[in-house]
Write a protein that holds these residues in place. Sequence first.
Motif, PDB file in Angstrom:
ATOM      1  N   VAL A 114       0.839  -1.203   0.000  1.00 38.80           N
ATOM      2  CA  VAL A 114       0.000   0.000   0.000  1.00 38.80           C
ATOM      3  C   VAL A 114       0.872   1.250   0.000  1.00 38.80           C
ATOM      4  CG1 VAL A 114      -1.898  -1.166   1.204  1.00 38.80           C
ATOM      5  CG2 VAL A 114      -0.186   0.092   2.525  1.00 38.80           C
ATOM      6  N   ARG A 115       0.270   2.341  -0.441  1.00 35.38           N
ATOM      7  CA  ARG A 115       0.967   3.622  -0.462  1.00 35.38           C
ATOM      8  C   ARG A 115      -0.067   4.740  -0.453  1.00 35.38           C
ATOM      9  NH1 ARG A 115       2.993   3.952  -6.847  1.00 35.38           N
ATOM     10  NH2 ARG A 115       0.927   4.430  -7.739  1.00 35.38           N
ATOM     11  N   ASP A 116       0.401   5.961  -0.305  1.00 33.29           N
ATOM     12  CA  ASP A 116      -0.434   7.152  -0.419  1.00 33.29           C
ATOM     13  C   ASP A 116       0.065   7.923  -1.637  1.00 33.29           C
ATOM     14  OD1 ASP A 116      -2.246   9.153   1.585  1.00 33.29           O
ATOM     15  OD2 ASP A 116      -0.974  10.185   0.153  1.00 33.29           O
ATOM     16  N   ARG A 117      -0.836   8.211  -2.598  1.00 33.49           N
ATOM     17  CA  ARG A 117      -0.396   8.875  -3.820  1.00 33.49           C
ATOM     18  C   ARG A 117      -1.457   9.878  -4.285  1.00 33.49           C
ATOM     19  NH1 ARG A 117       3.666   7.546  -7.435  1.00 33.49           N
ATOM     20  NH2 ARG A 117       4.547   6.691  -5.525  1.00 33.49           N
ATOM     21  N   TRP A 162      -1.979  -0.373  -9.367  1.00 32.18           N
ATOM     22  CA  TRP A 162      -2.309   0.389  -8.164  1.00 32.18           C
ATOM     23  C   TRP A 162      -3.763   0.848  -8.234  1.00 32.18           C
ATOM     24  CZ3 TRP A 162       0.468   0.483  -3.881  1.00 32.18           C
ATOM     25  CH2 TRP A 162       1.819   0.147  -3.968  1.00 32.18           C
ATOM     26  N   ILE A 163      -4.542   0.447  -7.214  1.00 33.10           N
ATOM     27  CA  ILE A 163      -5.977   0.739  -7.155  1.00 33.10           C
ATOM     28  C   ILE A 163      -6.220   1.750  -6.043  1.00 33.10           C
ATOM     29  CG2 ILE A 163      -8.285  -0.221  -6.936  1.00 33.10           C
ATOM     30  CD1 ILE A 163      -6.728  -1.336  -9.297  1.00 33.10           C
ATOM     31  N   SER A 164      -6.910   2.833  -6.355  1.00 34.39           N
ATOM     32  CA  SER A 164      -7.236   3.846  -5.351  1.00 34.39           C
ATOM     33  C   SER A 164      -8.464   3.444  -4.555  1.00 34.39           C
ATOM     34  CB  SER A 164      -7.476   5.212  -6.016  1.00 34.39           C
ATOM     35  OG  SER A 164      -6.301   5.687  -6.632  1.00 34.39           O
ATOM     36  N   ASP A 165      -8.431   3.687  -3.264  1.00 32.75           N
ATOM     37  CA  ASP A 165      -9.566   3.391  -2.387  1.00 32.75           C
ATOM     38  C   ASP A 165     -10.677   4.402  -2.663  1.00 32.75           C
ATOM     39  OD1 ASP A 165     -11.295   2.712  -0.360  1.00 32.75           O
ATOM     40  OD2 ASP A 165     -10.145   3.714   1.210  1.00 32.75           O
ATOM     41  N   PRO A 166     -11.863   3.945  -3.109  1.00 29.83           N
ATOM     42  CA  PRO A 166     -12.935   4.882  -3.445  1.00 29.83           C
ATOM     43  C   PRO A 166     -13.748   5.342  -2.245  1.00 29.83           C
ATOM     44  CG  PRO A 166     -13.670   2.651  -3.883  1.00 29.83           C
ATOM     45  CD  PRO A 166     -12.249   2.546  -3.383  1.00 29.83           C
ATOM     46  N   SER A 167     -13.472   4.796  -1.053  1.00 31.31           N
ATOM     47  CA  SER A 167     -14.345   5.063   0.089  1.00 31.31           C
ATOM     48  C   SER A 167     -13.964   6.318   0.868  1.00 31.31           C
ATOM     49  CB  SER A 167     -14.355   3.860   1.035  1.00 31.31           C
ATOM     50  OG  SER A 167     -13.051   3.533   1.458  1.00 31.31           O
ATOM     51  N   SER A 168     -12.889   6.991   0.447  1.00 35.62           N
ATOM     52  CA  SER A 168     -12.526   8.290   1.004  1.00 35.62           C
ATOM     53  C   SER A 168     -12.413   8.243   2.526  1.00 35.62           C
ATOM     54  CB  SER A 168     -13.555   9.348   0.559  1.00 35.62           C
ATOM     55  OG  SER A 168     -13.162  10.649   0.942  1.00 35.62           O
ATOM     56  N   ASP A 169     -13.095   9.175   3.220  1.00 33.13           N
ATOM     57  CA  ASP A 169     -12.939   9.299   4.667  1.00 33.13           C
ATOM     58  C   ASP A 169     -13.468   8.077   5.409  1.00 33.13           C
ATOM     59  OD1 ASP A 169     -12.049  10.750   6.915  1.00 33.13           O
ATOM     60  OD2 ASP A 169     -14.077  11.446   7.330  1.00 33.13           O
ATOM     61  N   ILE A 170     -14.470   7.397   4.839  1.00 32.39           N
ATOM     62  CA  ILE A 170     -15.008   6.202   5.499  1.00 32.39           C
ATOM     63  C   ILE A 170     -13.947   5.107   5.551  1.00 32.39           C
ATOM     64  CG2 ILE A 170     -16.837   4.476   5.488  1.00 32.39           C
ATOM     65  CD1 ILE A 170     -17.740   7.370   6.067  1.00 32.39           C
ATOM     66  N   GLY A 171     -13.232   4.923   4.450  1.00 35.48           N
ATOM     67  CA  GLY A 171     -12.149   3.949   4.437  1.00 35.48           C
ATOM     68  C   GLY A 171     -11.048   4.320   5.400  1.00 35.48           C
TER      69      GLY A 171
END
Length: 255
Positions: A114-117, A162-171
């Motif tokens: 995982v990463r932050d991008r 690399w797949i971005s998490d679509p759940s935003s703040d909930i995730g």
Amino acid sequence: TAAEAQQVGNQTNAGGQRSDTIKIVRVDPATGTASSLSIPRDTYVTLSGMPANSQLAGDNKINSAFGAGPDALIQTIESTFGIPISHYIVINFFGLQDAVNALGGISMDFPYPVRDRDCSTGVCYNNSGLDIPTAGCQVLNGQQALALSRSRYYQYDDDGQWISDPSSDIGRIQRQNLLIDAALNKAKSTYNPLRLNTLLTSVVHDFSKDNGLSANDLFSLSERYKAFSGSDLQAYTLPTVGATSSEAGAVEVIQ
């Protein structure tokens, strides 16, 4: 410090203050139970306790209430949800980091790297510093735990894509709850009074609290809950749906 300001910013480049995470924790020492309710920070509410001339008064995102301090946020929670708040603790970024380090790190299992991008400006950069290059069980230090809990552009590697998490703040709330579970489990498995004292001492400069909550109260609660594990904590998230406000832009509204 200058190094901390470089890592997470300061009021020069991010004026005012917002509550990054809002959690209501209910403990019942008589039964040994505890639960938490996370409130998404973009939840659209009517703010209470704000200065009359404040541009943030009226309807806004709930994290804006913290611009007038903890008391305004508490008044907003109480008037919006009818939940009485007995005490508060405000933990800054480095309080979380120091607490994890005082525990000797925490173990978490990552099914994927995982990463932050963040690529919103056209130039991609690592916003929180999160970078876990291999899957599997990892022991996170304080800086890694802080990066995970702050990550707003979370991505995971699925077979080279690399797949971005679509759940935003909930995730992000869900990941923070997993981090709390891991910290509780580590505290339980390595408990001793000296370690507890070290933990409380390590974060004393990184958190503030109301005057009615003493250090002895915190020590007593910790002693009573020393056998408490992450699986024992009932974690809830306020149900919201995305919406748009002419005053506040993209918001979450209560279902």
